[in-house]
Design an enzyme around this catalytic site. Structure first.
Site, PDB file in Angstrom:
ATOM      1  N   CYS A   1       1.870  -5.297  -3.032  1.00  0.00           N
ATOM      2  CA  CYS A   1       3.029  -4.717  -3.672  1.00  0.00           C
ATOM      3  C   CYS A   1       4.298  -4.913  -3.108  1.00  0.00           C
ATOM      4  O   CYS A   1       5.511  -5.473  -3.757  1.00  0.00           O
ATOM      5  CB  CYS A   1       2.840  -3.517  -4.143  1.00  0.00           C
ATOM      6  SG  CYS A   1       2.595  -2.387  -2.939  1.00  0.00           S
TER       7      CYS A   1
ATOM      8  N   GLN B   1      -0.012  -8.953  -8.948  1.00  0.00           N
ATOM      9  CA  GLN B   1      -0.527  -8.969  -7.625  1.00  0.00           C
ATOM     10  C   GLN B   1      -2.063  -8.983  -7.593  1.00  0.00           C
ATOM     11  O   GLN B   1      -2.408  -9.517  -6.447  1.00  0.00           O
ATOM     12  CB  GLN B   1       0.003  -7.662  -6.818  1.00  0.00           C
ATOM     13  CG  GLN B   1      -0.627  -6.526  -7.266  1.00  0.00           C
ATOM     14  CD  GLN B   1      -0.070  -5.230  -6.608  1.00  0.00           C
ATOM     15  OE1 GLN B   1       1.031  -4.996  -6.941  1.00  0.00           O
ATOM     16  NE2 GLN B   1      -0.651  -4.707  -5.735  1.00  0.00           N
TER      17      GLN B   1
ATOM     18  N   HIS C   1       3.437   2.798  -2.734  1.00  0.00           N
ATOM     19  CA  HIS C   1       3.414   1.553  -3.555  1.00  0.00           C
ATOM     20  C   HIS C   1       4.809   0.922  -3.744  1.00  0.00           C
ATOM     21  O   HIS C   1       5.930   1.719  -3.418  1.00  0.00           O
ATOM     22  CB  HIS C   1       2.915   1.983  -4.910  1.00  0.00           C
ATOM     23  CG  HIS C   1       3.008   0.819  -5.977  1.00  0.00           C
ATOM     24  ND1 HIS C   1       2.332  -0.518  -5.613  1.00  0.00           N
ATOM     25  CD2 HIS C   1       3.495   0.557  -7.251  1.00  0.00           C
ATOM     26  CE1 HIS C   1       2.368  -1.249  -6.677  1.00  0.00           C
ATOM     27  NE2 HIS C   1       2.997  -0.593  -7.436  1.00  0.00           N
TER      28      HIS C   1
ATOM     29  N   ASN D   1       7.353  -3.276 -12.083  1.00  0.00           N
ATOM     30  CA  ASN D   1       6.045  -3.181 -11.371  1.00  0.00           C
ATOM     31  C   ASN D   1       5.357  -4.597 -11.202  1.00  0.00           C
ATOM     32  O   ASN D   1       6.137  -5.913 -11.758  1.00  0.00           O
ATOM     33  CB  ASN D   1       4.912  -2.235 -12.070  1.00  0.00           C
ATOM     34  CG  ASN D   1       4.094  -1.882 -11.118  1.00  0.00           C
ATOM     35  OD1 ASN D   1       3.833  -2.160  -9.903  1.00  0.00           O
ATOM     36  ND2 ASN D   1       3.097  -0.845 -11.554  1.00  0.00           N
TER      37      ASN D   1
END
Length: 334
Positions: free
Chosen positions: A142, A136, A281, A301
């Protein structure tokens, strides 16, 4: 970091820097860090970054020494974010905005959580449900990566084709639904946009940039659609396990505000300071399992493949919903 902020950091720490110069024994390691992560600084900025980097290195070494003594189940390591303070990092990277939540977008996931007949280990990567780890950049997007991850999995389940979907489409076009691009958003709001918009562009047709822009959605480039979405019962790791095992990758919000998360390298992550309520997040649960007696969630992630375990983290499972991993979980339906 701006030159002004860098100068401020140097001024604040100047007495320490003057009295105790940079550790010259770390010079080669610092140069290697800059080379590994293509870091370019002006002189003032470099001084500030070196101070932060050395402090983070001391933190890593202390934690890892304690891990060898059995005090932790995971280890830390230098990564591309090791020259950032924790506060800086959270402000730049963590864009989950729970305050933007709208109620009634997704229906409650109703599936009695009898987990006795579920497999001990699930990894949807091995079944073809998961695209490569994305990055990102320094943008609080996110939430968009979590949305596309869930959609990519469900679309594969439906069509047998793994199509990488556009985070930029969500960032630029879902402001009416409550999202704010690089300034943050929420996965359920992203699902709402895709449902109302009757589709989302592919990554190839609407490529990612870590910046906000005008909506350029093109219906001719739709890579997936969604009919609805489901919210998993808040705080129930059993319900989350059932959903992961039977539905596919699941979007979740977590508390990732701690230096231990920023600098995670490997092992099963657990931080007693993690909140189950203050989530910041958005990530994607793509499986679960057990490592050396520690139950874990396998989490994708969006900080690039050089972070963590090639872009993934094992987060502790069945330990009082640590980091709120089951507090705000959802997925789209097709």
């Amino acid at each position: 970091m701006t030159t002004l902020f860098a100068a401020a950091v140097v001024c604040i720490l100047a007495p320490y820097v003057i009295g105790l110069p940079f550790n010259s024994g770390l010079d080669l390691q610092w140069e290697q860090f800059k080379l590994n992560y293509s870091k370019l600084y002006d002189p003032v900025d470099e001084a500030a970054r070196r101070i932060i980097w050395e402090e983070n290195l001391r933190y890593i070494e202390k934690h890892n020494a304690e891990a060898k003594q059995g005090k932790h189940t995971f280890i830390l390591g230098i990564n591309e974010y090791a020259d950032m303070t924790s506060n800086e990092f959270v402000a730049a990277m963590n864009g989950y905005r729970h305050e933007n939540l709208k109620f009634g977008i997704c229906h409650l996931y109703v599936n009695p959580a009898d987990i006795s007949d579920l497999p001990d280990t699930v990894d949807w990567r091995k079944q073809g449900y998961v695209t490569e780890v994305k990055n990102q950049g320094q943008c609080g997007s996110c939430w968009a990566f979590s949305v596309t991850g869930s959609l990519e999995g469900q679309n594969f389940k439906k069509t047998g084709k793994l199509v990488s979907l556009s985070e930029k489409n969500l960032m630029d076009c879902s402001k009416r639904e409550g999202n704010q691009g690089c300034d943050g958003g929420l996965m359920d709001n992203g699902f709402e946009y895709v449902i109302k918009n009757k589709g989302i562009d592919t990554e190839e047709s609407y490529p990612y940039k870590p910046e906000d822009g005008k909506c350029k959605f093109n219906q001719a480039n739709i890579g997936a659609t969604a009919q609805g979405c489901k919210d998993i019962w808040k705080g129930s790791e059993n319900e989350l396990q059932k959903a992961v095992a039977t539905e596919g990758p699941i979007s979740v919000g977590i508390d990732a505000s701690h230096p231990s998360f920023q600098l995670y390298k490997s092992g099963v992550y657990y931080d007693e300071l993690c909140s189950t309520r203050h989530l910041d997040h958005g990530v994607l649960v793509v499986g679960y399992g057990n490592e050396q007696g520690q139950d874990y969630w396998l989490v994708k992630n969006s900080w690039g493949p050089k972070w963590g375990q090639e872009g993934y983290i094992l987060m502790t499972r069945n330990k009082r919903n640590n980091c709120g991993i089951a507090s705000q979980a959802s997925f789209p339906t097709m």
